[in-house]
Design an enzyme around this catalytic site. Sequence first.
Site, PDB file in Angstrom:
ATOM      1  N   ARG A 137     -53.168   9.253 -45.934  1.00 31.72           N
ATOM      2  CA  ARG A 137     -53.753  10.232 -44.904  1.00 31.72           C
ATOM      3  C   ARG A 137     -53.972  11.611 -45.596  1.00 31.72           C
ATOM      4  NH1 ARG A 137     -50.190  14.690 -42.014  1.00 31.72           N
ATOM      5  NH2 ARG A 137     -49.156  14.708 -43.916  1.00 31.72           N
ATOM      6  N   LYS A 193     -35.415  12.175 -26.793  1.00 33.87           N
ATOM      7  CA  LYS A 193     -34.225  12.101 -27.136  1.00 33.87           C
ATOM      8  C   LYS A 193     -33.793  13.486 -27.764  1.00 33.87           C
ATOM      9  CE  LYS A 193     -35.022  10.064 -31.575  1.00 33.87           C
ATOM     10  NZ  LYS A 193     -34.522   8.991 -32.541  1.00 33.87           N
ATOM     11  N   HIS A 232     -44.427  13.557 -49.531  1.00 31.91           N
ATOM     12  CA  HIS A 232     -44.958  14.756 -49.757  1.00 31.91           C
ATOM     13  C   HIS A 232     -44.624  15.276 -51.164  1.00 31.91           C
ATOM     14  CE1 HIS A 232     -46.196  18.877 -49.211  1.00 31.91           C
ATOM     15  NE2 HIS A 232     -46.976  18.495 -48.104  1.00 31.91           N
ATOM     16  N   HIS A 235     -42.516  11.617 -46.034  1.00 37.05           N
ATOM     17  CA  HIS A 235     -43.172  12.858 -45.181  1.00 37.05           C
ATOM     18  C   HIS A 235     -43.896  11.980 -43.857  1.00 37.05           C
ATOM     19  CE1 HIS A 235     -44.797  16.551 -44.230  1.00 37.05           C
ATOM     20  NE2 HIS A 235     -46.172  16.131 -44.346  1.00 37.05           N
ATOM     21  N   ALA A 249     -48.379  14.257 -29.573  1.00 34.51           N
ATOM     22  CA  ALA A 249     -49.072  13.205 -28.830  1.00 34.51           C
ATOM     23  C   ALA A 249     -48.632  12.965 -27.366  1.00 34.51           C
ATOM     24  CB  ALA A 249     -48.839  11.804 -29.729  1.00 34.51           C
ATOM     25  N   ARG A 268     -52.606  13.800 -52.120  1.00 36.64           N
ATOM     26  CA  ARG A 268     -51.049  13.623 -52.307  1.00 36.64           C
ATOM     27  C   ARG A 268     -50.556  12.565 -52.978  1.00 36.64           C
ATOM     28  NH1 ARG A 268     -49.388  15.098 -45.879  1.00 36.64           N
ATOM     29  NH2 ARG A 268     -49.876  17.284 -46.336  1.00 36.64           N
ATOM     30  N   ASP A 278     -38.003   4.704 -33.976  1.00 35.68           N
ATOM     31  CA  ASP A 278     -37.377   3.949 -32.547  1.00 35.68           C
ATOM     32  C   ASP A 278     -38.640   3.165 -31.895  1.00 35.68           C
ATOM     33  OD1 ASP A 278     -35.131   5.231 -33.128  1.00 35.68           O
ATOM     34  OD2 ASP A 278     -35.453   6.627 -31.622  1.00 35.68           O
ATOM     35  N   GLU A 324     -56.975  22.282 -47.806  1.00 32.92           N
ATOM     36  CA  GLU A 324     -55.693  21.724 -48.474  1.00 32.92           C
ATOM     37  C   GLU A 324     -56.030  20.485 -49.224  1.00 32.92           C
ATOM     38  OE1 GLU A 324     -53.555  20.423 -44.839  1.00 32.92           O
ATOM     39  OE2 GLU A 324     -52.412  22.468 -44.910  1.00 32.92           O
ATOM     40  N   LEU A 352     -52.142  15.641 -36.834  1.00 38.12           N
ATOM     41  CA  LEU A 352     -52.194  16.276 -35.592  1.00 38.12           C
ATOM     42  C   LEU A 352     -53.596  16.346 -35.025  1.00 38.12           C
ATOM     43  CD1 LEU A 352     -50.512  19.860 -36.444  1.00 38.12           C
ATOM     44  CD2 LEU A 352     -49.636  17.908 -35.469  1.00 38.12           C
ATOM     45  N   GLN A 377     -46.710  22.532 -40.499  1.00 40.81           N
ATOM     46  CA  GLN A 377     -46.962  23.736 -41.175  1.00 40.81           C
ATOM     47  C   GLN A 377     -48.561  24.208 -41.201  1.00 40.81           C
ATOM     48  OE1 GLN A 377     -44.998  24.191 -44.884  1.00 40.81           O
ATOM     49  NE2 GLN A 377     -43.144  24.433 -43.804  1.00 40.81           N
ATOM     50  N   GLY A 378     -49.323  23.245 -41.934  1.00 43.80           N
ATOM     51  CA  GLY A 378     -50.598  23.697 -42.507  1.00 43.80           C
ATOM     52  C   GLY A 378     -51.488  23.521 -41.340  1.00 43.80           C
ATOM     53  N   GLY A 379     -51.717  22.847 -40.536  1.00 40.53           N
ATOM     54  CA  GLY A 379     -52.534  23.028 -39.355  1.00 40.53           C
ATOM     55  C   GLY A 379     -53.345  21.651 -39.154  1.00 40.53           C
TER      56      GLY A 379
HETATM   57  C1  LIG Z   1     -42.493  19.215 -42.326  1.00 35.56           C
HETATM   58  C2  LIG Z   1     -43.817  18.616 -41.698  1.00 35.56           C
HETATM   59  C3  LIG Z   1     -45.048  19.333 -41.820  1.00 35.56           C
HETATM   60  C4  LIG Z   1     -46.322  18.596 -41.343  1.00 35.56           C
HETATM   61  N1  LIG Z   1     -47.357  19.447 -41.594  1.00 35.56           N
HETATM   62  C5  LIG Z   1     -48.630  19.099 -40.976  1.00 35.56           C
HETATM   63  C6  LIG Z   1     -49.679  19.419 -40.991  1.00 35.56           C
HETATM   64  O1  LIG Z   1     -49.854  20.715 -41.231  1.00 35.56           O
HETATM   65  N2  LIG Z   1     -50.819  19.043 -40.427  1.00 35.56           N
HETATM   66  C7  LIG Z   1     -50.802  17.690 -39.811  1.00 35.56           C
HETATM   67  O2  LIG Z   1     -51.863  17.148 -39.309  1.00 35.56           O
HETATM   68  N3  LIG Z   1     -49.552  16.895 -39.706  1.00 35.56           N
HETATM   69  C8  LIG Z   1     -48.421  17.604 -40.046  1.00 35.56           C
HETATM   70  N4  LIG Z   1     -47.272  16.708 -40.422  1.00 35.56           N
HETATM   71  C9  LIG Z   1     -47.230  15.754 -39.513  1.00 35.56           C
HETATM   72  C10 LIG Z   1     -47.339  15.708 -38.322  1.00 35.56           C
HETATM   73  O3  LIG Z   1     -46.532  16.820 -37.785  1.00 35.56           O
HETATM   74  C11 LIG Z   1     -46.800  14.619 -37.345  1.00 35.56           C
HETATM   75  O4  LIG Z   1     -47.301  13.586 -37.828  1.00 35.56           O
HETATM   76  C12 LIG Z   1     -47.189  14.939 -35.834  1.00 35.56           C
HETATM   77  O5  LIG Z   1     -46.691  15.886 -35.412  1.00 35.56           O
HETATM   78  C13 LIG Z   1     -46.370  13.675 -34.927  1.00 35.56           C
HETATM   79  O6  LIG Z   1     -46.555  13.919 -33.889  1.00 35.56           O
HETATM   80  P1  LIG Z   1     -46.088  13.052 -32.693  1.00 35.56           P
HETATM   81  O7  LIG Z   1     -46.565  13.302 -31.291  1.00 35.56           O
HETATM   82  O8  LIG Z   1     -46.655  11.400 -33.031  1.00 35.56           O
HETATM   83  O9  LIG Z   1     -44.520  12.781 -32.895  1.00 35.56           O
HETATM   84  P2  LIG Z   1     -43.397  13.547 -32.770  1.00 35.56           P
HETATM   85  O10 LIG Z   1     -43.779  15.249 -32.948  1.00 35.56           O
HETATM   86  O11 LIG Z   1     -42.409  13.506 -34.050  1.00 35.56           O
HETATM   87  O12 LIG Z   1     -42.764  13.482 -31.577  1.00 35.56           O
HETATM   88  C14 LIG Z   1     -42.000  12.287 -31.298  1.00 35.56           C
HETATM   89  C15 LIG Z   1     -40.977  12.519 -30.000  1.00 35.56           C
HETATM   90  O13 LIG Z   1     -40.574  11.365 -29.575  1.00 35.56           O
HETATM   91  C16 LIG Z   1     -38.998  11.337 -29.575  1.00 35.56           C
HETATM   92  N5  LIG Z   1     -38.504  10.109 -29.542  1.00 35.56           N
HETATM   93  C17 LIG Z   1     -38.471   9.306 -30.883  1.00 35.56           C
HETATM   94  N6  LIG Z   1     -37.739   8.190 -30.386  1.00 35.56           N
HETATM   95  C18 LIG Z   1     -37.271   8.442 -29.237  1.00 35.56           C
HETATM   96  C19 LIG Z   1     -36.450   7.394 -28.581  1.00 35.56           C
HETATM   97  N7  LIG Z   1     -35.926   6.337 -29.013  1.00 35.56           N
HETATM   98  N8  LIG Z   1     -36.329   7.970 -27.209  1.00 35.56           N
HETATM   99  C20 LIG Z   1     -36.665   8.961 -26.844  1.00 35.56           C
HETATM  100  N9  LIG Z   1     -37.425   9.885 -27.483  1.00 35.56           N
HETATM  101  C21 LIG Z   1     -37.671   9.412 -28.776  1.00 35.56           C
HETATM  102  C22 LIG Z   1     -38.695  12.452 -30.562  1.00 35.56           C
HETATM  103  O14 LIG Z   1     -37.431  13.152 -30.133  1.00 35.56           O
HETATM  104  C23 LIG Z   1     -39.769  13.526 -30.504  1.00 35.56           C
HETATM  105  O15 LIG Z   1     -39.857  14.362 -29.573  1.00 35.56           O
HETATM  106  C24 LIG Z   1     -46.230  17.593 -40.836  1.00 35.56           C
HETATM  107  C25 LIG Z   1     -44.882  16.745 -40.758  1.00 35.56           C
HETATM  108  C26 LIG Z   1     -43.645  17.441 -41.174  1.00 35.56           C
HETATM  109  C27 LIG Z   1     -42.188  16.813 -40.987  1.00 35.56           C
END
Ligand SMILES: Cc1cc2nc3c(=O)[nH]c(=O)nc-3n(C[C@H](O)[C@H](O)[C@H](O)COP(=O)(O)OP(=O)(O)OC[C@H]3O[C@@H](n4cnc5c(N)ncnc54)[C@H](O)[C@@H]3O)c2cc1C
Length: 505
Positions: A372, A24, A229, A337, A2, A276, A208, A104, A378, A36-38
């Site tokens: 969800r 961080k 999960h 999860h 994001a 799920r 956070d 899925e 994603l 993993q999934g997509g």
């Molecule tokens: C194992 C696993 C498999 C998944 N598979 C899928 C899938 O196949 N398809 C799907 O749609 N979703 C999947 N998900 C969910 C999806 O991956 C997440 O919801 C999505 O990637 C979240 O993206 P984001 O950018 O919101 O957060 P993140 O990718 O978690 O990024 C957040 C960032 O913020 C940083 N951050 C947090 N707090 C602070 C702070 N206080 N100061 C500075 N930096 C900070 C972190 O270090 C990180 O870099 C999966 C999740 C997991 C754990």
Amino acid sequence: MAGLTFAVKMAEKHANRGVVIVTKGDEDESNTKYAQGGIAVVLDLKEDSFQKHIQDTIIAGDGLSDRQVVEMVVKEGPQRLKELIAWEANFDLNPMGGFELGKEGGHSEYRVVHHKDVTGYEIERALLQRVHQLQNITLLSHHFAIDLITDHHLGIDKKGEVSCYGTYVLNQKNGEIQTILANSTVLASGGIGRVYGHTTNPAIATGDGIAMAYRAKAQISDMEFVQFHPTALYDAEGGSYFLISEAVRGLGAYLRTQDGHRFMPDYDQRAELASRDIVSQSIDKELKKSGNSYVYLDCTHIDIQDFIHHFPNIYEKCLERHINIQKDWIPVVPAAHYLCGGIVVDANGKTSIHNLFSCGECSGTGLHGANRLASNSLLEALVYAHNIFKYLDKEKLISKQQSIPDWNDYGTTIPKEHVLIQHNLKQLQALMRDYVGIVRSNDRLTKAIEHLDLLYKEVEELYKDSKITTTLCELRNMINVAHLIIGQSLERKENKGGYFNVDNK
Ligand SMILES: Cc1cc2nc3c(=O)[nH]c(=O)nc-3n(C[C@H](O)[C@H](O)[C@H](O)COP(=O)(O)OP(=O)(O)OC[C@H]3O[C@@H](n4cnc5c(N)ncnc54)[C@H](O)[C@@H]3O)c2cc1C
């Protein structure tokens, strides 16, 4: 995903605007890296349709999704995917040159675009590559955002209206606290899995952003909808669990009790492909009935070459643990999860605080409702990063001269007893697992609040007297998040989607 997507879009369009990314740990550490999934995107308009994806999302959300949001997100999918491809993210193709689409749990059609079983890793690689090409992005890794700067810090009282001016940030390498001012601040801080200890999320997922927004008095909702999960690889030592993707059940794997019974058809006619929450609750019931710590995922009947082609990473990870999926069943257990709720935002990603936006897992858009649909997160991260960009793209930047006080840590000392932080963290995680897990009750939730209050008081005292450290701030944030989860669980009087309380109907 994001945060990086927003930064790339803004920096590409406005060479005269500077974007600072605060993250961080290492620059690539995130929940995204492990997806993993997509991404669920409607591409095959012969078999599939936007309508079917919208319907699947609303069914998974158990009626609590915001229909307008669902329609908007689903219809934006193809365009947002094109942008990822333009940034050189690679996705698997079929022999005809089209996308190889996966299916899925909860999806009625094949629509999940993926890169083997490391989709998130590949997307993040491409986004980071683009970030490093753009001169007007400053990426501060190993920098921890402590708190949002709001009117409260300026001593201004705007009668309930709050504005955000940036953040206080801890340089994790030298311990200095910087003040970063911004016209607009976007919280994209990901998930909360660590609050439960047993989770598929990496160590950074400590909620956070949600805690910062909560302390700044932003609106937060739907925190009771924590998705577990169903199939994390069981590890007797606990900690971060490796995920066995939903798509493995999509390929035909069966869930079995330890004595071999395939139990999912007893609970739902979709069997292993039920959504799920149903699969997690069914496993939870089987575990409570048997007293066992795990059930099995049986892939032995699946063509091994097909399995390795789709899931090379899962195959390897299992082998590392001496599980040969061709002949061994995989021990699995549900683990925390994904958080469906979070910081409330409108369709432009605006929070209830001026100049503060949020996207990705930490935000509550209304897409997921009570649960969800797999691979919709994603997609949501991409679409909301784009919407915030679109909104700010039109905004004129006005330079605001504010006199912001620097962080004041006068009178604080370095905590000598780190054991207190670790001890309280373990207590918090055990409390959340045992009292606020997949199946909840009013009695356990009420007791959880009482225990949490004690932890809260102890940690707040420590926080006031100590020099800031990442682990202390994370613990404080997780206590805030736990408070929100428990409080909003007690407010929900009806079982919906991923939320199940034995005292509700
Ligand atoms: C194992 C696993 C498999 C998944 N598979 C899928 C899938 O196949 N398809 C799907 O749609 N979703 C999947 N998900 C969910 C999806 O991956 C997440 O919801 C999505 O990637 C979240 O993206 P984001 O950018 O919101 O957060 P993140 O990718 O978690 O990024 C957040 C960032 O913020 C940083 N951050 C947090 N707090 C602070 C702070 N206080 N100061 C500075 N930096 C900070 C972190 O270090 C990180 O870099 C999966 C999740 C997991 C754990």
